[in-house]
Design an enzyme around this catalytic site. Sequence first.
Site, PDB file in Angstrom:
ATOM      1  N   ARG A  25       0.616  -1.099  -0.118  1.00  0.00           N
ATOM      2  CA  ARG A  25       0.067   0.140   0.008  1.00  0.00           C
ATOM      3  C   ARG A  25       0.823   1.041   0.025  1.00  0.00           C
ATOM      4  NH1 ARG A  25      -2.642  -4.253   1.762  1.00  0.00           N
ATOM      5  NH2 ARG A  25      -4.965  -4.426   1.835  1.00  0.00           N
ATOM      6  N   SER A 159     -13.022 -11.190  -1.977  1.00  0.00           N
ATOM      7  CA  SER A 159     -11.817 -10.560  -1.884  1.00  0.00           C
ATOM      8  C   SER A 159     -11.821  -9.172  -1.485  1.00  0.00           C
ATOM      9  CB  SER A 159     -10.915 -11.002  -2.818  1.00  0.00           C
ATOM     10  OG  SER A 159      -9.401 -10.457  -2.685  1.00  0.00           O
ATOM     11  N   ASP A 300      -5.457 -15.465   6.821  1.00  0.00           N
ATOM     12  CA  ASP A 300      -3.794 -15.730   6.675  1.00  0.00           C
ATOM     13  C   ASP A 300      -3.367 -16.203   8.015  1.00  0.00           C
ATOM     14  OD1 ASP A 300      -3.586 -14.835   4.043  1.00  0.00           O
ATOM     15  OD2 ASP A 300      -2.760 -12.942   4.783  1.00  0.00           O
ATOM     16  N   ARG A 331      -5.539 -24.324   1.163  1.00  0.00           N
ATOM     17  CA  ARG A 331      -4.765 -24.098   2.508  1.00  0.00           C
ATOM     18  C   ARG A 331      -5.719 -25.084   3.556  1.00  0.00           C
ATOM     19  NH1 ARG A 331      -2.778 -18.060   3.098  1.00  0.00           N
ATOM     20  NH2 ARG A 331      -1.136 -18.211   1.923  1.00  0.00           N
TER      21      ARG A 331
END
Length: 420
Positions: A25, A159, A300, A331
Amino acid sequence: MIVQIMPSIFSGTIIAPASKSAAHRVLICAALSDKPCKIYGLTYSDDINATLSVLEAFGAEYKKENDALIITPCKRNIKDVTVCCNESGSTARFLLPIAAALGAENVTLTGKGRLPERPFKTLTDALKESAVECSAENLPITITGKLKSGTYSLPGNISSQYISGLLFALAITEGQSVINITSHLESAGYVDMTISELTAFGADITKTDKGYIINGKQHLTATDRTVEGDWSQAAFFLCAGAIKGCATVKGLDIKSLQGDKAIIDVLKAFGAKVQIKDNAVTVYESTLKGTEVDCAQIPDLVPIIAVTAAMAKGKTRIYNAERLRLKESDRLYETVLRLNMFGVEAKVTEDGMEIIGSQPNFADITSANDHRIVMAFSVLASFGKDKSKIEGAEAINKSYPIFFEDFKKAGGNCNVIGDR
């Protein structure tokens, strides 16, 4: 790269690497500014290098000067550019709409690994609303057109990167724009980080009940910035300390907007003793008990939460994590598979996993080409009955190239074999 992990007790202190999420960012805002600025504290991972490569293809320039990176902003009207985002979803989803905001003619973004399989349709649909031509709904994608200010509606449960990408782009698109979120916003902390950084560079963004109002302008206002420490990477060591020994991570901002700061609350839910002093967090070995963890805002963290659950008494349920099927690996499947290989009882559920804590054995596993799988199972292997092996451990270069150096500093015992 192959890594052998031997049983150990964590008992050290490390300094958190720079936040990858924050670095993306900061670099993008700097490249969209009105003049050069300096960025301090960067950690150069594969993902960050991918963002730098795309920005450079868009006409930005950068050079290292002592401990800073000087960024000269992007050009306008980008023509006949093809550039690879490697495996970085953030890079691709942020910079595709930015290319349109800058004015794109035959600009192509490509990717590697699983990135071409990951969804972009929500983003390309939004660009098409502005008459930007998009060649496909998955990478490689070629775009031509100029993003216009207006009203954009998109879901928040696929997302958050789509929303961040549009926020960047609309901040430099003159006129007022509105983003309406049509569903519950997951990973909201990442959008908050985007807005915070854009605001630091002079963007005018207002949060509403349904989304955001953006008063765009031609450029952001250049400002020098320092990248904060990464809570998601610190989590591997903090969880290790809770399991056996103790671990301290310095360089963390307790007021950070990073969603993964929630690892503190997760560890407390497991029963861990956590001490916070200034910019350092220490977690001490504790009797851990199974719990339930809603991971909608912290996807995450799932691999290392699962490893912590494997060392806790009783059952742990991880839920609202179905998006993890679309990461660098599936995952959910890959984490449970490796827990089972270590002799831990675990199963995939519709939106997450269930784990029954037990003493792990040892195992030889592969990385699934997933950096977070490597790091999480390096921690679990440290508490096994004998040495374990991880093949394909070079996956850490995606986000944390010096992970195993810090792993040793924190008290881990490993032997790295082969080049990265």
